[in-house]
Design an enzyme around this catalytic site. Structure first.
Site, mmCIF file in Angstrom:
data_model
loop_
_atom_site.group_PDB
_atom_site.id
_atom_site.type_symbol
_atom_site.label_atom_id
_atom_site.label_comp_id
_atom_site.label_asym_id
_atom_site.label_seq_id
_atom_site.Cartn_x
_atom_site.Cartn_y
_atom_site.Cartn_z
ATOM 1 N N VAL A 74 0.826 -1.213 0.000
ATOM 2 C CA VAL A 74 0.000 0.000 0.000
ATOM 3 C C VAL A 74 0.863 1.268 0.000
ATOM 4 O O VAL A 74 0.676 2.172 -0.821
ATOM 5 C CB VAL A 74 -0.933 0.004 1.236
ATOM 6 C CG1 VAL A 74 -1.727 1.292 1.299
ATOM 7 C CG2 VAL A 74 -1.854 -1.186 1.198
ATOM 8 N N SER A 84 5.825 9.623 7.151
ATOM 9 C CA SER A 84 4.582 9.569 7.916
ATOM 10 C C SER A 84 3.416 10.135 7.122
ATOM 11 O O SER A 84 3.594 11.043 6.315
ATOM 12 C CB SER A 84 4.711 10.356 9.219
ATOM 13 O OG SER A 84 3.468 10.355 9.897
ATOM 14 N N LYS A 135 11.423 9.621 13.319
ATOM 15 C CA LYS A 135 10.138 8.994 12.978
ATOM 16 C C LYS A 135 9.619 8.157 14.152
ATOM 17 O O LYS A 135 8.418 8.136 14.443
ATOM 18 C CB LYS A 135 10.274 8.120 11.716
ATOM 19 C CG LYS A 135 9.003 7.337 11.366
ATOM 20 C CD LYS A 135 7.857 8.233 10.932
ATOM 21 C CE LYS A 135 6.456 7.715 11.148
ATOM 22 N NZ LYS A 135 6.042 6.472 10.598
ATOM 23 N N HIS A 162 8.207 10.484 16.598
ATOM 24 C CA HIS A 162 6.919 10.936 16.048
ATOM 25 C C HIS A 162 5.825 9.942 16.452
ATOM 26 O O HIS A 162 4.762 10.309 16.924
ATOM 27 C CB HIS A 162 7.000 11.050 14.523
ATOM 28 C CG HIS A 162 5.656 11.177 13.850
ATOM 29 N ND1 HIS A 162 4.828 10.077 13.644
ATOM 30 C CD2 HIS A 162 4.983 12.246 13.379
ATOM 31 C CE1 HIS A 162 3.708 10.476 13.072
ATOM 32 N NE2 HIS A 162 3.776 11.793 12.893
ATOM 33 N N ASN A 163 6.112 8.653 16.275
ATOM 34 C CA ASN A 163 5.106 7.645 16.587
ATOM 35 C C ASN A 163 4.852 7.545 18.089
ATOM 36 O O ASN A 163 3.728 7.318 18.517
ATOM 37 C CB ASN A 163 5.517 6.288 16.009
ATOM 38 C CG ASN A 163 5.251 6.213 14.517
ATOM 39 O OD1 ASN A 163 5.249 7.232 13.827
ATOM 40 N ND2 ASN A 163 5.031 5.029 14.001
ATOM 41 N N GLU A 188 2.660 10.270 18.823
ATOM 42 C CA GLU A 188 1.353 9.870 18.257
ATOM 43 C C GLU A 188 0.594 8.985 19.255
ATOM 44 O O GLU A 188 -0.606 9.186 19.504
ATOM 45 C CB GLU A 188 1.620 9.133 16.939
ATOM 46 C CG GLU A 188 0.428 8.468 16.266
ATOM 47 C CD GLU A 188 0.873 7.662 15.018
ATOM 48 O OE1 GLU A 188 1.549 8.227 14.145
ATOM 49 O OE2 GLU A 188 0.545 6.457 14.938
HETATM 50 C C1 6PG Z 1 2.522 7.330 10.334
HETATM 51 C C2 6PG Z 1 2.034 6.240 11.249
HETATM 52 C C3 6PG Z 1 2.394 4.910 10.666
HETATM 53 C C4 6PG Z 1 1.608 3.776 11.245
HETATM 54 C C5 6PG Z 1 1.944 3.503 12.655
HETATM 55 C C6 6PG Z 1 0.872 2.760 13.395
HETATM 56 O O1 6PG Z 1 3.282 8.142 10.827
HETATM 57 O O2 6PG Z 1 2.147 7.321 9.177
HETATM 58 O O3 6PG Z 1 2.601 6.385 12.515
HETATM 59 O O4 6PG Z 1 3.775 4.773 10.797
HETATM 60 O O5 6PG Z 1 0.257 3.998 11.106
HETATM 61 O O6 6PG Z 1 3.108 2.747 12.612
HETATM 62 O O7 6PG Z 1 1.485 2.231 14.464
HETATM 63 P P1 6PG Z 1 0.832 1.168 15.403
HETATM 64 O O8 6PG Z 1 0.333 0.048 14.553
HETATM 65 O O9 6PG Z 1 1.952 0.767 16.305
HETATM 66 O O10 6PG Z 1 -0.279 1.884 16.098
#
Ligand code: 6PG
Length: 472
Positions: free
Chosen positions: A13, A130, A184, A187-188, A191
Protein backbone atom coordinates in the site's frame (compact mmCIF):
# COMPACT_ATOMS: atom_id res chain seq x y z
CA UNK A 1 13.91 4.85 -23.43
CA UNK A 2 14.52 7.73 -21.00
CA UNK A 3 16.22 6.54 -17.81
CA UNK A 4 14.27 6.55 -14.58
CA UNK A 5 15.04 9.19 -11.95
CA UNK A 6 14.56 6.79 -9.07
CA UNK A 7 13.67 3.16 -8.30
CA UNK A 8 11.22 1.73 -5.80
CA UNK A 9 11.02 -1.80 -4.46
CA UNK A 10 7.91 -3.01 -2.64
CA UNK A 11 4.49 -2.25 -4.10
CA UNK A 12 2.47 -2.73 -0.94
CA UNK A 13 0.00 0.00 0.00
CA UNK A 14 2.66 2.54 1.04
CA UNK A 15 5.10 1.72 -1.78
CA UNK A 16 2.42 1.80 -4.49
CA UNK A 17 1.09 5.15 -3.31
CA UNK A 18 4.55 6.64 -3.02
CA UNK A 19 5.39 5.48 -6.55
CA UNK A 20 2.19 7.08 -7.89
CA UNK A 21 3.02 10.30 -6.03
CA UNK A 22 6.51 10.35 -7.59
CA UNK A 23 5.15 9.64 -11.07
CA UNK A 24 2.48 12.29 -10.71
CA UNK A 25 5.13 14.92 -9.93
CA UNK A 26 6.73 14.25 -13.31
CA UNK A 27 9.58 11.98 -12.24
CA UNK A 28 10.18 8.68 -13.90
CA UNK A 29 10.13 5.82 -11.41
CA UNK A 30 11.24 2.23 -11.97
CA UNK A 31 9.33 -0.22 -9.81
CA UNK A 32 9.83 -3.80 -8.72
CA UNK A 33 7.95 -6.16 -6.45
CA UNK A 34 8.91 -9.65 -5.31
CA UNK A 35 5.58 -11.08 -6.47
CA UNK A 36 5.55 -10.00 -10.08
CA UNK A 37 1.76 -10.36 -10.48
CA UNK A 38 1.50 -7.32 -8.22
CA UNK A 39 3.53 -5.27 -10.71
CA UNK A 40 0.91 -5.95 -13.41
CA UNK A 41 -2.02 -4.94 -11.21
CA UNK A 42 -0.14 -1.86 -10.07
CA UNK A 43 0.50 -0.80 -13.67
CA UNK A 44 -3.21 -1.17 -14.43
CA UNK A 45 -4.15 0.86 -11.33
CA UNK A 46 -1.65 3.57 -12.31
CA UNK A 47 -3.80 4.60 -15.29
CA UNK A 48 -2.38 7.68 -17.03
CA UNK A 49 0.55 7.84 -14.62
CA UNK A 50 1.86 4.55 -16.06
CA UNK A 51 3.75 6.51 -18.72
CA UNK A 52 6.11 7.71 -15.96
CA UNK A 53 6.52 4.25 -14.48
CA UNK A 54 8.96 1.58 -15.63
CA UNK A 55 7.82 -1.89 -14.51
CA UNK A 56 10.78 -4.17 -13.78
CA UNK A 57 10.36 -7.90 -13.29
CA UNK A 58 13.82 -8.35 -11.81
CA UNK A 59 16.16 -6.36 -9.59
CA UNK A 60 18.70 -6.40 -12.41
CA UNK A 61 16.20 -4.76 -14.74
CA UNK A 62 15.41 -2.20 -12.07
CA UNK A 63 19.01 -1.23 -11.49
CA UNK A 64 19.62 -0.98 -15.22
CA UNK A 65 16.64 1.31 -15.72
CA UNK A 66 17.79 4.13 -13.40
CA UNK A 67 20.09 7.07 -14.16
CA UNK A 68 23.34 7.05 -12.15
CA UNK A 69 23.99 7.52 -9.30
CA UNK A 70 20.93 5.33 -8.76
CA UNK A 71 18.62 6.05 -5.85
CA UNK A 72 16.37 3.12 -4.89
CA UNK A 73 13.62 3.34 -2.32
CA UNK A 74 12.88 0.23 -0.26
CA UNK A 75 9.29 0.14 0.91
CA UNK A 76 9.26 -3.31 2.41
CA UNK A 77 8.36 -4.56 5.86
CA UNK A 78 10.80 -3.30 8.52
CA UNK A 79 13.18 -5.94 9.83
CA UNK A 80 14.69 -8.89 8.01
CA UNK A 81 13.13 -8.06 4.64
CA UNK A 82 15.24 -4.88 4.54
CA UNK A 83 18.45 -6.83 5.17
CA UNK A 84 17.49 -9.32 2.47
CA UNK A 85 16.82 -6.57 -0.06
CA UNK A 86 20.10 -4.85 0.74
CA UNK A 87 21.99 -8.13 0.35
CA UNK A 88 20.31 -8.75 -3.01
CA UNK A 89 20.90 -5.21 -4.28
CA UNK A 90 24.45 -4.72 -3.12
CA UNK A 91 26.20 -6.71 -5.87
CA UNK A 92 24.16 -4.83 -8.49
CA UNK A 93 25.03 -1.35 -7.25
CA UNK A 94 28.08 0.92 -7.30
CA UNK A 95 29.55 2.82 -4.36
CA UNK A 96 27.78 6.07 -5.23
CA UNK A 97 24.32 4.53 -5.71
CA UNK A 98 21.86 5.09 -2.86
CA UNK A 99 19.58 2.67 -1.04
CA UNK A 100 16.79 4.52 0.75
CA UNK A 101 14.99 2.60 3.48
CA UNK A 102 11.66 4.40 3.78
CA UNK A 103 10.01 1.88 6.13
CA UNK A 104 9.48 2.17 9.88
CA UNK A 105 12.93 0.80 10.75
CA UNK A 106 14.40 0.72 14.21
CA UNK A 107 17.13 3.37 14.08
CA UNK A 108 19.57 0.91 15.63
CA UNK A 109 19.11 -1.33 12.58
CA UNK A 110 19.64 1.70 10.37
CA UNK A 111 22.90 2.49 12.19
CA UNK A 112 24.04 -1.10 11.77
CA UNK A 113 23.16 -1.15 8.05
CA UNK A 114 24.85 2.17 7.43
CA UNK A 115 28.00 1.05 9.21
CA UNK A 116 28.05 -2.19 7.21
CA UNK A 117 27.73 -0.31 3.91
CA UNK A 118 30.18 2.44 4.85
CA UNK A 119 33.01 0.55 3.21
CA UNK A 120 32.41 -0.04 -0.45
CA UNK A 121 28.89 1.36 -0.58
CA UNK A 122 26.31 1.79 -1.78
CA UNK A 123 25.18 4.88 0.16
CA UNK A 124 22.36 4.34 2.60
CA UNK A 125 19.65 6.71 3.79
CA UNK A 126 17.23 5.92 6.63
CA UNK A 127 14.07 7.86 5.92
CA UNK A 128 11.00 8.20 8.11
CA UNK A 129 7.79 8.64 6.13
CA UNK A 130 4.58 9.57 7.92
CA UNK A 131 1.05 10.10 6.77
CA UNK A 132 -0.29 6.65 6.06
CA UNK A 133 -1.72 5.67 2.69
CA UNK A 134 -3.20 9.09 1.93
CA UNK A 135 0.05 10.85 2.86
CA UNK A 136 2.16 8.57 0.69
CA UNK A 137 -0.10 9.30 -2.28
CA UNK A 138 -0.61 13.03 -1.88
CA UNK A 139 2.15 14.32 0.40
CA UNK A 140 3.79 12.71 3.41
CA UNK A 141 6.10 14.24 5.98
CA UNK A 142 9.61 12.99 5.23
CA UNK A 143 12.43 12.73 7.79
CA UNK A 144 15.82 11.98 6.24
CA UNK A 145 18.90 10.60 7.99
CA UNK A 146 22.24 9.63 6.47
CA UNK A 147 24.83 11.31 4.28
CA UNK A 148 23.94 14.86 3.30
CA UNK A 149 25.44 14.31 -0.17
CA UNK A 150 23.18 11.31 -0.82
CA UNK A 151 20.21 13.39 0.35
CA UNK A 152 21.07 16.16 -2.16
CA UNK A 153 20.73 13.64 -4.99
CA UNK A 154 17.09 12.94 -4.10
CA UNK A 155 16.16 16.31 -2.59
CA UNK A 156 14.25 17.59 -5.67
CA UNK A 157 12.11 14.46 -5.70
CA UNK A 158 11.42 14.66 -1.96
CA UNK A 159 10.57 18.35 -2.27
CA UNK A 160 8.06 17.55 -4.99
CA UNK A 161 6.34 14.63 -3.27
CA UNK A 162 6.26 15.90 0.33
CA UNK A 163 3.31 17.57 2.01
CA UNK A 164 3.28 21.37 1.95
CA UNK A 165 2.47 23.74 4.77
CA UNK A 166 1.93 27.35 3.72
CA UNK A 167 4.16 26.78 0.70
CA UNK A 168 6.99 25.07 2.61
CA UNK A 169 7.66 21.41 1.92
CA UNK A 170 7.53 19.05 4.87
CA UNK A 171 10.75 17.16 4.26
CA UNK A 172 14.27 17.71 5.51
CA UNK A 173 17.65 16.16 6.04
CA UNK A 174 17.79 16.01 9.83
CA UNK A 175 21.23 14.57 10.44
CA UNK A 176 23.64 11.75 9.68
CA UNK A 177 23.29 8.15 10.69
CA UNK A 178 19.96 6.93 12.12
CA UNK A 179 18.64 10.47 12.75
CA UNK A 180 15.71 10.18 10.32
CA UNK A 181 14.41 6.87 11.65
CA UNK A 182 14.93 8.00 15.23
CA UNK A 183 12.84 11.12 14.64
CA UNK A 184 10.14 8.99 12.98
CA UNK A 185 10.12 6.66 15.98
CA UNK A 186 9.63 9.58 18.36
CA UNK A 187 6.92 10.94 16.05
CA UNK A 188 5.11 7.64 16.59
CA UNK A 189 5.72 7.73 20.35
CA UNK A 190 4.15 11.18 20.49
CA UNK A 191 1.35 9.87 18.26
CA UNK A 192 0.66 7.14 20.84
CA UNK A 193 0.56 9.69 23.71
CA UNK A 194 -1.64 12.09 21.75
CA UNK A 195 -4.09 9.32 20.83
CA UNK A 196 -4.15 7.92 24.37
CA UNK A 197 -4.87 11.32 25.96
CA UNK A 198 -7.68 11.92 23.46
CA UNK A 199 -9.07 8.48 24.33
CA UNK A 200 -8.89 9.30 28.05
CA UNK A 201 -10.94 12.46 27.56
CA UNK A 202 -13.42 10.44 25.46
CA UNK A 203 -13.59 7.97 28.37
CA UNK A 204 -14.45 10.76 30.82
CA UNK A 205 -17.21 12.06 28.56
CA UNK A 206 -18.57 8.56 27.97
CA UNK A 207 -18.21 7.00 31.43
CA UNK A 208 -18.46 9.93 33.85
CA UNK A 209 -20.84 12.18 31.95
CA UNK A 210 -22.73 9.43 30.14
CA UNK A 211 -22.51 11.00 26.67
CA UNK A 212 -23.15 8.76 23.65
CA UNK A 213 -20.56 8.76 20.86
CA UNK A 214 -22.79 10.87 18.64
CA UNK A 215 -22.76 13.65 21.25
CA UNK A 216 -19.04 13.45 21.89
CA UNK A 217 -18.30 13.88 18.16
CA UNK A 218 -19.37 17.56 18.04
CA UNK A 219 -17.31 18.28 21.17
CA UNK A 220 -14.15 17.16 19.37
CA UNK A 221 -15.28 18.87 16.17
CA UNK A 222 -15.60 22.10 18.16
CA UNK A 223 -12.17 21.66 19.74
CA UNK A 224 -10.75 21.17 16.27
CA UNK A 225 -11.62 24.82 15.63
CA UNK A 226 -9.54 25.93 18.62
CA UNK A 227 -6.06 25.44 20.00
CA UNK A 228 -6.32 21.64 19.80
CA UNK A 229 -6.78 21.86 16.03
CA UNK A 230 -5.06 18.79 14.61
CA UNK A 231 -5.56 15.81 12.34
CA UNK A 232 -5.98 13.44 15.29
CA UNK A 233 -8.75 15.57 16.85
CA UNK A 234 -10.40 15.91 13.44
CA UNK A 235 -10.44 12.16 12.80
CA UNK A 236 -11.63 11.55 16.36
CA UNK A 237 -14.72 13.68 15.65
CA UNK A 238 -15.28 11.84 12.36
CA UNK A 239 -14.79 8.42 13.93
CA UNK A 240 -17.20 9.18 16.78
CA UNK A 241 -19.84 10.35 14.32
CA UNK A 242 -19.63 7.21 12.18
CA UNK A 243 -22.35 4.54 12.31
CA UNK A 244 -22.02 0.81 11.89
CA UNK A 245 -24.21 -0.10 8.91
CA UNK A 246 -24.67 -3.66 10.22
CA UNK A 247 -26.04 -2.77 13.67
CA UNK A 248 -26.98 0.87 13.25
CA UNK A 249 -24.95 1.61 16.37
CA UNK A 250 -22.07 4.08 16.62
CA UNK A 251 -19.07 2.43 15.00
CA UNK A 252 -16.83 2.91 18.08
CA UNK A 253 -19.38 1.04 20.21
CA UNK A 254 -18.99 -2.14 18.18
CA UNK A 255 -15.18 -2.07 18.14
CA UNK A 256 -13.47 -4.29 20.71
CA UNK A 257 -11.34 -2.20 23.10
CA UNK A 258 -8.12 -4.08 22.47
CA UNK A 259 -5.46 -1.90 20.82
CA UNK A 260 -2.84 -3.14 18.40
CA UNK A 261 0.71 -1.86 18.17
CA UNK A 262 3.52 -2.54 15.75
CA UNK A 263 6.40 -1.48 17.96
CA UNK A 264 7.43 2.08 17.20
CA UNK A 265 5.72 3.51 20.31
CA UNK A 266 7.45 0.90 22.42
CA UNK A 267 10.81 1.74 20.81
CA UNK A 268 10.29 5.40 21.79
CA UNK A 269 9.79 4.40 25.41
CA UNK A 270 12.77 2.05 25.34
CA UNK A 271 15.07 4.68 23.81
CA UNK A 272 13.87 7.31 26.29
CA UNK A 273 14.75 4.95 29.14
CA UNK A 274 18.10 4.09 27.59
CA UNK A 275 18.93 7.79 27.27
CA UNK A 276 17.73 8.49 30.82
CA UNK A 277 15.08 10.95 29.68
CA UNK A 278 11.58 10.82 31.18
CA UNK A 279 8.95 10.20 28.52
CA UNK A 280 6.28 9.04 30.92
CA UNK A 281 3.27 10.16 28.87
CA UNK A 282 4.55 8.07 25.95
CA UNK A 283 5.35 5.16 28.26
CA UNK A 284 1.87 5.37 29.78
CA UNK A 285 0.33 5.29 26.32
CA UNK A 286 2.32 2.20 25.34
CA UNK A 287 1.43 0.49 28.63
CA UNK A 288 -2.23 1.44 28.18
CA UNK A 289 -2.28 -0.37 24.83
CA UNK A 290 -0.63 -3.39 26.46
CA UNK A 291 -3.19 -3.42 29.28
CA UNK A 292 -5.99 -2.98 26.77
CA UNK A 293 -4.81 -6.19 25.11
CA UNK A 294 -5.47 -8.13 28.34
CA UNK A 295 -9.17 -8.14 27.62
CA UNK A 296 -10.12 -11.40 29.36
CA UNK A 297 -8.17 -10.51 32.50
CA UNK A 298 -9.79 -7.09 32.62
CA UNK A 299 -13.24 -8.61 32.30
CA UNK A 300 -12.44 -11.00 35.15
CA UNK A 301 -11.10 -8.12 37.28
CA UNK A 302 -14.24 -6.11 36.66
CA UNK A 303 -16.33 -9.04 37.88
CA UNK A 304 -14.22 -9.21 41.05
CA UNK A 305 -13.70 -5.50 41.83
CA UNK A 306 -16.48 -3.77 39.93
CA UNK A 307 -16.24 -0.27 38.49
CA UNK A 308 -17.66 2.79 40.24
CA UNK A 309 -20.85 4.13 38.67
CA UNK A 310 -20.57 7.53 36.98
CA UNK A 311 -20.93 10.35 39.46
CA UNK A 312 -20.43 13.44 37.33
CA UNK A 313 -23.31 15.58 36.20
CA UNK A 314 -24.00 16.74 32.67
CA UNK A 315 -21.08 17.89 30.55
CA UNK A 316 -21.71 21.62 30.80
CA UNK A 317 -19.85 24.23 28.78
CA UNK A 318 -17.56 24.83 31.76
CA UNK A 319 -16.77 21.15 32.09
CA UNK A 320 -15.95 20.93 28.39
CA UNK A 321 -13.72 23.99 28.58
CA UNK A 322 -11.78 22.43 31.48
CA UNK A 323 -11.39 19.15 29.59
CA UNK A 324 -10.13 21.02 26.53
CA UNK A 325 -7.51 22.84 28.61
CA UNK A 326 -6.54 19.65 30.41
CA UNK A 327 -5.97 17.89 27.10
CA UNK A 328 -3.93 20.85 25.90
CA UNK A 329 -1.75 20.76 29.05
CA UNK A 330 -1.22 17.00 28.70
CA UNK A 331 -0.32 17.45 25.06
CA UNK A 332 2.27 20.11 25.88
CA UNK A 333 4.00 17.80 28.35
CA UNK A 334 3.89 14.77 26.03
CA UNK A 335 5.40 16.75 23.14
CA UNK A 336 7.97 18.31 25.50
CA UNK A 337 9.00 14.81 26.55
CA UNK A 338 9.29 13.60 22.97
CA UNK A 339 11.40 16.58 21.93
CA UNK A 340 13.62 16.15 25.03
CA UNK A 341 14.26 12.56 24.00
CA UNK A 342 15.31 13.78 20.53
CA UNK A 343 17.55 16.45 22.06
CA UNK A 344 19.23 13.80 24.22
CA UNK A 345 19.69 11.39 21.30
CA UNK A 346 21.15 14.24 19.29
CA UNK A 347 23.74 14.85 22.02
CA UNK A 348 24.42 11.13 22.47
CA UNK A 349 24.96 10.38 18.77
CA UNK A 350 26.31 13.78 17.68
CA UNK A 351 23.46 14.37 15.21
CA UNK A 352 22.87 18.06 15.82
CA UNK A 353 19.13 17.56 15.26
CA UNK A 354 17.38 20.81 14.36
CA UNK A 355 14.34 20.58 16.66
CA UNK A 356 12.63 23.58 15.05
CA UNK A 357 12.91 21.91 11.63
CA UNK A 358 11.57 18.63 13.02
CA UNK A 359 8.48 20.45 14.29
CA UNK A 360 8.18 22.36 11.02
CA UNK A 361 8.14 19.26 8.81
CA UNK A 362 5.48 17.76 11.10
CA UNK A 363 3.06 20.64 10.50
CA UNK A 364 1.55 18.85 7.51
CA UNK A 365 1.50 15.36 6.03
CA UNK A 366 2.14 13.32 9.17
CA UNK A 367 -0.31 11.75 11.61
CA UNK A 368 0.35 14.25 14.42
CA UNK A 369 0.10 17.26 12.12
CA UNK A 370 -1.34 20.33 13.80
CA UNK A 371 -1.10 24.08 14.17
CA UNK A 372 0.45 23.37 17.58
CA UNK A 373 3.58 22.11 15.80
CA UNK A 374 3.95 25.52 14.20
CA UNK A 375 4.06 27.01 17.69
CA UNK A 376 6.65 24.42 18.73
CA UNK A 377 8.79 25.19 15.68
CA UNK A 378 8.75 28.86 16.55
CA UNK A 379 9.52 28.18 20.21
CA UNK A 380 12.63 26.16 19.30
CA UNK A 381 13.69 28.63 16.60
CA UNK A 382 13.66 31.36 19.24
CA UNK A 383 15.50 29.21 21.77
CA UNK A 384 17.74 26.89 19.75
CA UNK A 385 19.84 25.94 22.78
CA UNK A 386 16.85 24.72 24.77
CA UNK A 387 15.97 21.08 24.35
CA UNK A 388 13.08 21.48 26.77
CA UNK A 389 9.85 22.86 25.36
CA UNK A 390 8.51 23.55 28.87
CA UNK A 391 11.25 26.13 29.40
CA UNK A 392 10.79 28.02 26.15
CA UNK A 393 9.43 31.54 26.31
CA UNK A 394 6.39 30.60 24.25
CA UNK A 395 5.37 27.54 26.26
CA UNK A 396 6.03 28.66 29.84
CA UNK A 397 2.88 30.83 29.95
CA UNK A 398 0.85 28.18 28.08
CA UNK A 399 1.57 25.37 30.55
CA UNK A 400 1.19 27.80 33.45
CA UNK A 401 -2.34 28.61 32.34
CA UNK A 402 -3.36 25.07 31.43
CA UNK A 403 -1.95 22.84 34.18
CA UNK A 404 -4.56 23.75 36.87
CA UNK A 405 -7.22 22.30 34.54
CA UNK A 406 -5.19 19.13 34.00
CA UNK A 407 -4.85 18.85 37.78
CA UNK A 408 -8.59 19.12 38.25
CA UNK A 409 -9.39 16.54 35.60
CA UNK A 410 -6.80 14.06 36.89
CA UNK A 411 -7.92 14.52 40.53
CA UNK A 412 -11.59 14.05 39.71
CA UNK A 413 -10.86 11.07 37.51
CA UNK A 414 -8.85 9.44 40.30
CA UNK A 415 -11.74 9.93 42.71
CA UNK A 416 -14.20 8.53 40.19
CA UNK A 417 -12.01 5.51 39.48
CA UNK A 418 -11.55 6.52 35.84
CA UNK A 419 -8.19 5.58 34.35
CA UNK A 420 -6.31 8.52 32.83
CA UNK A 421 -2.77 7.10 32.75
CA UNK A 422 -1.23 9.42 30.15
CA UNK A 423 -2.84 12.59 31.51
CA UNK A 424 -1.76 11.60 35.06
CA UNK A 425 1.76 10.90 33.86
CA UNK A 426 1.91 14.31 32.20
CA UNK A 427 0.73 16.04 35.37
CA UNK A 428 3.15 14.11 37.59
CA UNK A 429 5.97 15.03 35.23
CA UNK A 430 5.14 18.71 35.43
CA UNK A 431 4.83 18.60 39.22
CA UNK A 432 8.12 16.83 39.72
CA UNK A 433 9.89 18.94 37.12
CA UNK A 434 8.90 22.25 38.64
CA UNK A 435 9.89 21.30 42.21
CA UNK A 436 13.48 22.25 43.02
CA UNK A 437 13.47 20.28 46.27
CA UNK A 438 12.41 16.75 45.43
CA UNK A 439 12.60 13.53 47.45
CA UNK A 440 15.66 11.89 45.91
CA UNK A 441 17.63 12.80 49.05
CA UNK A 442 15.80 9.90 50.68
CA UNK A 443 16.56 7.58 47.73
CA UNK A 444 20.24 8.49 48.04
CA UNK A 445 20.18 7.83 51.79
CA UNK A 446 18.57 4.43 51.24
CA UNK A 447 21.13 3.54 48.56
CA UNK A 448 23.95 4.53 50.84
CA UNK A 449 22.43 2.60 53.75
CA UNK A 450 22.12 -0.71 51.97
CA UNK A 451 24.93 -0.49 49.47
CA UNK A 452 27.32 2.30 50.52
CA UNK A 453 26.65 3.93 47.14
CA UNK A 454 27.55 7.38 48.46
CA UNK A 455 25.76 10.70 48.08
CA UNK A 456 26.46 14.37 47.44
CA UNK A 457 25.91 16.87 50.26
CA UNK A 458 24.20 20.22 49.88
CA UNK A 459 26.98 21.92 51.87
CA UNK A 460 30.22 20.24 50.73
CA UNK A 461 31.87 18.94 47.55
CA UNK A 462 32.59 15.30 46.82
CA UNK A 463 31.04 11.95 47.64
CA UNK A 464 30.00 11.19 51.21
CA UNK A 465 28.67 8.35 53.29
CA UNK A 466 26.21 8.42 56.16
CA UNK A 467 26.90 7.23 59.67
CA UNK A 468 23.77 5.08 59.62
CA UNK A 469 22.44 3.57 62.84
CA UNK A 470 22.36 -0.26 62.74
CA UNK A 471 18.96 -1.95 62.50
CA UNK A 472 17.82 -3.56 65.71
C1 6PG B 1 2.52 7.33 10.33
C2 6PG B 1 2.03 6.24 11.25
C3 6PG B 1 2.39 4.91 10.67
C4 6PG B 1 1.61 3.78 11.24
C5 6PG B 1 1.94 3.50 12.65
C6 6PG B 1 0.87 2.76 13.39
O1 6PG B 1 3.28 8.14 10.83
O2 6PG B 1 2.15 7.32 9.18
O3 6PG B 1 2.60 6.38 12.52
O4 6PG B 1 3.78 4.77 10.80
O5 6PG B 1 0.26 4.00 11.11
O6 6PG B 1 3.11 2.75 12.61
O7 6PG B 1 1.48 2.23 14.46
P1 6PG B 1 0.83 1.17 15.40
O8 6PG B 1 0.33 0.05 14.55
O9 6PG B 1 1.95 0.77 16.31
O10 6PG B 1 -0.28 1.88 16.10
Amino acid sequence: MKEADIGLIGLGVMGANLALNIAEKGFRVAVHNRTTARIDTFMREAGGLAENIVPCETMEALTEAIARPRPIILMVQAGEAVDQQIAALRPLLAREDIIIDAGNANFRDTRRRMAALAEGGPQFLGVGVSGGEEGARHGPSIMVGGSAAAYRRIEPILQAIAARHEGEDCQAWLGPDGAGHFVKTIHNGIEYADMQMIAEIYGILRDAHGLPAGEIAPVFAGWNEGRLNSYLIEITAAVLAAQDPASGRPMVDVILDRAGQKGTGRWSAIEAQTLGIPATAIEAAVAARSLSAMKEERDAAQKRFGVPSPAAGPASGDVLAILEQALFAGKIVAYAQGFSVMAAASREFGWNLPLGTVARIWRAGCIIRSQFLGEIAEAFDNAPETGNLLMTGAFMPLIEAAHPHLRRVVARSAEAGLPVPALSAALAHFDQFRRGQGTANLIQAQRDFFGAHGFERIDAEGTHHGDWPPLR
